[in-house]
Design an enzyme around this catalytic site. Structure first.
Site, PDB file in Angstrom:
ATOM      1  N   THR A 209     -23.083   4.275  -3.524  1.00  0.00           N
ATOM      2  CA  THR A 209     -23.592   3.461  -4.935  1.00  0.00           C
ATOM      3  C   THR A 209     -23.385   4.007  -6.215  1.00  0.00           C
ATOM      4  O   THR A 209     -23.385   5.338  -5.980  1.00  0.00           O
ATOM      5  CB  THR A 209     -25.154   3.034  -4.604  1.00  0.00           C
ATOM      6  OG1 THR A 209     -25.517   2.533  -5.968  1.00  0.00           O
ATOM      7  CG2 THR A 209     -26.024   4.270  -4.356  1.00  0.00           C
ATOM      8  N   ASP A 210     -23.211   3.541  -7.370  1.00  0.00           N
ATOM      9  CA  ASP A 210     -22.956   4.037  -8.388  1.00  0.00           C
ATOM     10  C   ASP A 210     -24.251   4.778  -8.844  1.00  0.00           C
ATOM     11  O   ASP A 210     -24.315   5.580  -9.939  1.00  0.00           O
ATOM     12  CB  ASP A 210     -22.512   3.204  -9.588  1.00  0.00           C
ATOM     13  CG  ASP A 210     -23.149   1.934  -9.942  1.00  0.00           C
ATOM     14  OD1 ASP A 210     -24.265   1.836  -9.240  1.00  0.00           O
ATOM     15  OD2 ASP A 210     -22.890   1.199 -10.746  1.00  0.00           O
ATOM     16  N   GLU A 211     -25.293   4.224  -8.303  1.00  0.00           N
ATOM     17  CA  GLU A 211     -26.769   4.937  -8.659  1.00  0.00           C
ATOM     18  C   GLU A 211     -26.770   6.425  -8.614  1.00  0.00           C
ATOM     19  O   GLU A 211     -27.892   7.049  -9.164  1.00  0.00           O
ATOM     20  CB  GLU A 211     -27.786   4.062  -8.045  1.00  0.00           C
ATOM     21  CG  GLU A 211     -27.819   2.754  -8.455  1.00  0.00           C
ATOM     22  CD  GLU A 211     -28.987   1.793  -7.863  1.00  0.00           C
ATOM     23  OE1 GLU A 211     -30.132   2.451  -8.028  1.00  0.00           O
ATOM     24  OE2 GLU A 211     -28.802   0.542  -7.862  1.00  0.00           O
TER      25      GLU A 211
ATOM     26  N   TYR B  74     -34.304   6.389  -3.581  1.00  0.00           N
ATOM     27  CA  TYR B  74     -33.201   5.481  -2.998  1.00  0.00           C
ATOM     28  C   TYR B  74     -31.954   6.256  -3.356  1.00  0.00           C
ATOM     29  O   TYR B  74     -31.201   6.815  -2.500  1.00  0.00           O
ATOM     30  CB  TYR B  74     -33.128   4.045  -3.582  1.00  0.00           C
ATOM     31  CG  TYR B  74     -31.780   3.487  -3.469  1.00  0.00           C
ATOM     32  CD1 TYR B  74     -31.168   3.349  -1.969  1.00  0.00           C
ATOM     33  CD2 TYR B  74     -30.947   3.133  -4.165  1.00  0.00           C
ATOM     34  CE1 TYR B  74     -29.944   2.883  -1.758  1.00  0.00           C
ATOM     35  CE2 TYR B  74     -29.613   2.737  -4.221  1.00  0.00           C
ATOM     36  CZ  TYR B  74     -29.319   2.528  -2.934  1.00  0.00           C
ATOM     37  OH  TYR B  74     -28.036   2.165  -2.783  1.00  0.00           O
TER      38      TYR B  74
ATOM     39  N   LYS C 243     -29.044   8.503  -1.150  1.00  0.00           N
ATOM     40  CA  LYS C 243     -27.771   8.057  -1.141  1.00  0.00           C
ATOM     41  C   LYS C 243     -26.892   9.190  -1.528  1.00  0.00           C
ATOM     42  O   LYS C 243     -25.690   9.646  -1.193  1.00  0.00           O
ATOM     43  CB  LYS C 243     -27.294   6.732  -1.902  1.00  0.00           C
ATOM     44  CG  LYS C 243     -27.885   5.577  -1.516  1.00  0.00           C
ATOM     45  CD  LYS C 243     -27.260   5.164   0.130  1.00  0.00           C
ATOM     46  CE  LYS C 243     -25.884   5.107   0.206  1.00  0.00           C
ATOM     47  NZ  LYS C 243     -25.233   4.686   1.480  1.00  0.00           N
TER      48      LYS C 243
HETATM   49  P1  TYD Z   1     -32.010  -4.623  -8.243  1.00  0.00           P
HETATM   50  O1  TYD Z   1     -31.591  -6.008  -7.589  1.00  0.00           O
HETATM   51  O2  TYD Z   1     -33.310  -4.379  -7.452  1.00  0.00           O
HETATM   52  O3  TYD Z   1     -30.912  -3.621  -7.954  1.00  0.00           O
HETATM   53  P2  TYD Z   1     -30.747  -2.065  -8.691  1.00  0.00           P
HETATM   54  O4  TYD Z   1     -32.100  -1.686  -8.920  1.00  0.00           O
HETATM   55  O5  TYD Z   1     -30.361  -1.258  -7.429  1.00  0.00           O
HETATM   56  O6  TYD Z   1     -30.154  -2.230  -9.911  1.00  0.00           O
HETATM   57  O7  TYD Z   1     -32.572  -4.954  -9.852  1.00  0.00           O
HETATM   58  C1  TYD Z   1     -31.499  -5.314 -10.485  1.00  0.00           C
HETATM   59  C2  TYD Z   1     -31.979  -5.281 -12.064  1.00  0.00           C
HETATM   60  O8  TYD Z   1     -32.842  -6.235 -12.037  1.00  0.00           O
HETATM   61  C3  TYD Z   1     -32.865  -3.881 -12.057  1.00  0.00           C
HETATM   62  O9  TYD Z   1     -32.637  -3.296 -13.570  1.00  0.00           O
HETATM   63  C4  TYD Z   1     -34.366  -4.155 -12.004  1.00  0.00           C
HETATM   64  C5  TYD Z   1     -34.235  -5.734 -12.455  1.00  0.00           C
HETATM   65  N1  TYD Z   1     -35.100  -6.502 -11.853  1.00  0.00           N
HETATM   66  C6  TYD Z   1     -35.904  -7.462 -12.422  1.00  0.00           C
HETATM   67  O10 TYD Z   1     -36.016  -7.419 -13.702  1.00  0.00           O
HETATM   68  N2  TYD Z   1     -36.742  -8.272 -11.573  1.00  0.00           N
HETATM   69  C7  TYD Z   1     -37.137  -7.943 -10.487  1.00  0.00           C
HETATM   70  O11 TYD Z   1     -37.867  -8.847  -9.793  1.00  0.00           O
HETATM   71  C8  TYD Z   1     -36.181  -7.355  -9.799  1.00  0.00           C
HETATM   72  C9  TYD Z   1     -36.065  -7.326  -8.042  1.00  0.00           C
HETATM   73  C10 TYD Z   1     -35.357  -6.793 -10.133  1.00  0.00           C
END
Ligand code: TYD
Length: 349
Positions: A129-131, A154, A158
């Site tokens: 992941t890019d994270e 997380y 990774k």
């Molecule tokens: P997510 O799909 O959990 O991926 P990641 O954290 O790996 O980027 O979240 C994507 C973005 O959306 C992240 O900035 C958090 C936001 N988010 C919300 O605003 N509401 C939610 O209910 C969720 C699950 C994520």
């Protein structure tokens, strides 16, 4: 024989469904422990083709992994298996360490033993992941040489798994490649992640919980484009190298949610879905922005994403509308518990 780990998860299942169709003469084996986010139904298309077997294996169990790899002796390994949900890793990081770090280590060790330094024709493709690069400000993009700076449990696990894979390449000449991708979306994604959660909540008339002010930015990659990139890097990339994979679709979360409302309204005739948007407390340590520079894979391998966000989102919403059986099958008690505890009444489970 091609081994795919985590083939019942979101990206792994899309990969297997695609690869078994594109390469019908190859034999695939899917190793998956079948945790809450994995579903054998996701890979039915691949299994029905007859060139994909399934084994329920826990990568955190070293003995099981060693025995399986000794028996199967794969030529190529595509390692998708991982715990991936940032919010869950904040609540309970332990399983992330087991699956993502130990799981990767056990797989690397088993392959190293079975391949016995005969790397010819062998491929170990590690999906990441890019994270791992941390968070960006308003400008700039991650390149392959950006220093690792993971923020969440997380992404730390990774990052650790990437370091192990790189160390195996460096130390033993192990034939591995790593891809670090931006946020994936598409069919079969477990509805704890932003896009499927919002689609399903729109359909159910439930609130759409946006963290903070919804201004965090992610780059969105359609999962089928990602699968294509993985195959190309595995076969044409250089051993010991990392390739960033992006979707060229940077968006603020709030714009994603509004876009989902619009597409669901168009496809179902529902109205005023934006009224369901609810701003909820922000995620602790929430990364501000991810953006990815994927010019290396474009330059060296000729891969580019071919799906625009608008096309991908429409395909995704259509898929969720047409696959209510799959949706029901993943909305188990465990899923309902997560929604109840994590969103504390903002969404009814
Ligand atoms: P997510 O799909 O959990 O991926 P990641 O954290 O790996 O980027 O979240 C994507 C973005 O959306 C992240 O900035 C958090 C936001 N988010 C919300 O605003 N509401 C939610 O209910 C969720 C699950 C994520």
């Amino acid at each position: 024989m091609i081994l795919v780990t985590g083939g019942c998860g979101f990206i792994g299942a899309n990969f297997l469904n695609w690869a078994t169709r594109e390469f019908p003469h190859e034999k695939f084996v899917n190793l998956d422990v079948l945790t809450y986010a994995a579903n054998r139904m996701s890979v039915r298309e691949a299994e029905e083709r007859g060139n994909c077997d399934f084994r329920q294996i826990d990568l955190a169990n070293e003995e099981q992994v060693r025995e399986t790899i000794r028996e199967l002796k794969p030529q190529k390994v595509f390692h998708f298996a991982a715990e991936t949900h940032v919010d869950r890793s904040i609540r309970d990081p332990r399983i992330f360490v087991h699956s993502n770090i130990l799981g990767t280590f056990h797989l690397l060790e088993a392959c190293r033993e079975v391949w016995g330094n005969h790397w010819e024709g062998k491929v170990f493709h590690h999906v990441s992941t890019d994270e791992v690069y941390g968070s960006l400000g308003d400008t700039g993009a991650f390149v392959e040489t950006t220093a690792y700076d993971p923020s969440s449990p997380y992404s730390a696990t990774k990052a650790a798994s990437d370091h192990l894979v790189n160390a195996y390449c460096h130390t033993y000449g192990f034939p591995a490649k790593i891809t670090n991708c931006s946020n994936n979306y598409g069919p079969y994604q477990f509805p704890e992640k932003l896009i499927p959660l919002m689609i399903l909540n729109c359909l159910a008339g439930k609130s759409l919980p946006v963290y903070g002010e919804g201004t965090n930015v992610r780059d969105w990659l359609f999962v089928w484009d990602h699968c294509d990139a993985i195959w190309k890097v595995a076969h044409h990339g250089k051993n010991g190298e990392t390739y960033n994979i992006g979707g060229a679709s940077e968006k603020r979360n709030i714009d994603i949610v509004k876009g989902i409302c619009t597409v669901v309204e168009e496809l179902t005739g529902r109205k005023n879905l934006q009224d369901l948007i609810t701003f909820v407390p922000d995620r602790p340590g929430h990364d501000w922005r991810y953006a990815i520079d994927f010019s290396k894979v474009e330059r060296e391998i000729g891969w580019l994403p071919s799906t625009t966000f608008e096309q991908g989102l429409r395909k995704t919403v259509t898929w969720y509308l047409e696959n209510s059986k799959w949706v029901e099958s993943v909305q188990t008690g465990e899923y309902r518990n997560w929604i109840a505890t994590h969103y504390q009444g903002e969404i009814k489970p």
